[in-house]
Design a protein around this motif. Structure first.
Motif, PDB file in Angstrom:
ATOM      1  N   ALA A  65       0.831  -1.207   0.000  1.00 21.23           N
ATOM      2  CA  ALA A  65       0.000   0.000   0.000  1.00 21.23           C
ATOM      3  C   ALA A  65       0.865   1.257   0.000  1.00 21.23           C
ATOM      4  CB  ALA A  65      -0.931  -0.009   1.204  1.00 21.23           C
ATOM      5  N   ARG A  66       1.951   1.260   0.773  1.00 17.18           N
ATOM      6  CA  ARG A  66       2.849   2.420   0.791  1.00 17.18           C
ATOM      7  C   ARG A  66       3.483   2.635  -0.579  1.00 17.18           C
ATOM      8  NH1 ARG A  66       4.213   0.140   5.858  1.00 17.18           N
ATOM      9  NH2 ARG A  66       6.078  -0.846   4.974  1.00 17.18           N
ATOM     10  N   CYS A  69       0.797   3.881  -3.010  1.00 16.97           N
ATOM     11  CA  CYS A  69       0.454   5.272  -2.732  1.00 16.97           C
ATOM     12  C   CYS A  69       1.522   6.209  -3.283  1.00 16.97           C
ATOM     13  CB  CYS A  69       0.280   5.461  -1.225  1.00 16.97           C
ATOM     14  SG  CYS A  69      -0.285   7.111  -0.760  1.00 16.97           S
ATOM     15  N   LEU A  72       1.264   6.270  -7.134  1.00 16.82           N
ATOM     16  CA  LEU A  72       0.118   7.043  -7.591  1.00 16.82           C
ATOM     17  C   LEU A  72       0.361   8.536  -7.413  1.00 16.82           C
ATOM     18  CD1 LEU A  72      -2.767   4.860  -6.111  1.00 16.82           C
ATOM     19  CD2 LEU A  72      -2.160   5.079  -8.530  1.00 16.82           C
ATOM     20  N   SER A  73       0.926   8.916  -6.284  1.00 18.18           N
ATOM     21  CA  SER A  73       1.190  10.327  -6.024  1.00 18.18           C
ATOM     22  C   SER A  73       2.195  10.898  -7.011  1.00 18.18           C
ATOM     23  CB  SER A  73       1.710  10.515  -4.591  1.00 18.18           C
ATOM     24  OG  SER A  73       0.747  10.109  -3.650  1.00 18.18           O
ATOM     25  N   LEU A  98      -6.373   1.854   1.851  1.00 19.10           N
ATOM     26  CA  LEU A  98      -5.923   2.811   0.840  1.00 19.10           C
ATOM     27  C   LEU A  98      -7.111   3.349   0.043  1.00 19.10           C
ATOM     28  CD1 LEU A  98      -3.770   4.265  -0.831  1.00 19.10           C
ATOM     29  CD2 LEU A  98      -3.533   2.174  -2.193  1.00 19.10           C
ATOM     30  N   ASP A 101      -8.781   5.955   2.054  1.00 19.02           N
ATOM     31  CA  ASP A 101      -7.989   7.196   2.041  1.00 19.02           C
ATOM     32  C   ASP A 101      -8.187   7.954   0.732  1.00 19.02           C
ATOM     33  OD1 ASP A 101      -6.985   6.750   4.564  1.00 19.02           O
ATOM     34  OD2 ASP A 101      -5.085   5.899   3.863  1.00 19.02           O
ATOM     35  N   LEU A 102      -8.191   7.234  -0.377  1.00 17.04           N
ATOM     36  CA  LEU A 102      -8.396   7.893  -1.666  1.00 17.04           C
ATOM     37  C   LEU A 102      -9.768   8.549  -1.735  1.00 17.04           C
ATOM     38  CD1 LEU A 102      -6.823   5.247  -4.093  1.00 17.04           C
ATOM     39  CD2 LEU A 102      -5.840   7.443  -3.402  1.00 17.04           C
ATOM     40  N   GLN A 105      -9.771  11.769  -0.083  1.00 18.73           N
ATOM     41  CA  GLN A 105      -9.006  12.767  -0.827  1.00 18.73           C
ATOM     42  C   GLN A 105      -9.751  13.283  -2.060  1.00 18.73           C
ATOM     43  OE1 GLN A 105      -5.128  11.029  -1.713  1.00 18.73           O
ATOM     44  NE2 GLN A 105      -5.007  10.205   0.370  1.00 18.73           N
TER      45      GLN A 105
END
Length: 225
Positions: A65-66, A69, A72-73, A98, A101-102, A105
C-alpha cells in the motif's frame, strides 16, 4: 540474436533461446499445454500465498500500500478521477484502507463486478459507507443502485506476474476481456506479492500487458503514464 530480436524462423527459435514464445503462433495443442501449465502455476502460487501467516500477509499488504500510494502520487493527480480497486479474496493483499484514504481525498473509487457471465466487468462507485451485497463468487460488491462508472486507473490483483508486465489471474478471462472492451483503456496496475514473480506466462493473443506492477518490494515495472 541480439537484444531478444530473433533472426531465426519461429519454428527454430526455441533452439536459439528456450524461453522464446511466439504468441501469434498458437495452435490448439499449444493452447491446451499453456492452459494446463497455467492451472498448475495458479495452484502452486495460491498454495504458497495461503501458507503466509496473518502477520506476514499484513506486513506485505502494508508495504504494498505504501509503494502503491507513492507511485500514484508521483504519476497522477487523482482528485476527481475514477479509480478502480478490488475487494480482497483468497489471500490477496488487503488495500481497502488505501481505497478509503483515496475516497477522503476526493477520488471517485469504484469496484468491479460480474453483471453478466463471460462478459466484461462493470464498475460501480464505492465509498466506505456503501451497503455491500453479495456478488459473483460471493464477493461483496456495491448494490445495483450504486452509480456505474468507467475507471481511468484500475488495480488488477495478481496470482502471478512477469517482468514484462503480463498477469496470471484466476483463469476466468474477465479482466483481459474488460480491458479489451474499454476505450480509452484505463492505466492498469497489477498488485500482488513479490514471491509471485514468474519468468513468463507464455502470453496468448488475448493476454494484455499491464501498465505497471507494484509489490511489497516496490515498483517492478512501469511505462509512462
Amino acid at each position: 540474436m541480439s537484444g531478444k530480436c530473433y533472426a531465426s524462423p519461429p519454428c527454430l527459435a526455441a533452439e536459439v533461446d528456450p524461453t522464446y514464445f511466439d504468441p501469434l503462433a498458437v495452435d490448439p495443442d499449444q493452447a491446451r499445454d499453456v492452459a494446463r501449465w497455467r492451472k498448475a502455476e495458479r495452484a502452486r502460487l495460491r498454495g504458497e500465498r495461503d501458507m503466509l501467516s496473518v502477520a506476514e500477509r499484513q506486513a506485505a499488504g502494508a508495504a504494498l500500500a505504501r509503494n502503491l500510494c507513492a507511485f500514484l502520487s508521483d504519476r497522477f493527480d487523482l482528485r476527481g478521477r475514477v479509480f478502480s480497486g478490488y475487494w480482497p479474496i483468497k489471500g490477496e493483499p488487503d488495500l481497502r484502507p488505501l481505497l478509503a484514504d483515496l475516497h477522503r481525498q476526493g477520488v471517485c473509487v469504484a469496484l468491479p463486478l460480474v453483471e453478466v457471465k463471460a462478459a466484461p466487468l462493470v464498475f460501480r462507485r464505492w465509498t466506505p459507507e456503501t451497503r455491500m451485497v453479495r456478488g459473483d463468487w460471493n464477493i461483496p460488491v456495491p448494490p445495483p443502485e450504486a452509480e456505474a462508472v468507467t475507471p481511468e486507473i484500475a488495480l488488477a490483483p495478481l496470482v502471478g506476474w512477469t517482468d514484462d508486465s503480463f498477469r496470471l489471474g484466476y483463469g476466468g478471462g474477465y479482466f483481459d476481456r474488460t480491458l479489451a472492451s474499454l476505450s480509452p483503456r484505463p492505466f492498469t496496475i497489477g498488485v500482488g506479492f513479490q514471491s509471485a514473480r514468474l519468468a513468463t506466462i507464455y502470453p496468448q493473443p488475448h493476454d494484455i500487458r499491464l501498465d505497471a506492477i507494484v509489490t511489497e518490494a516496490g515498483v517492478q515495472a512501469a511505462i509512462s503514464a
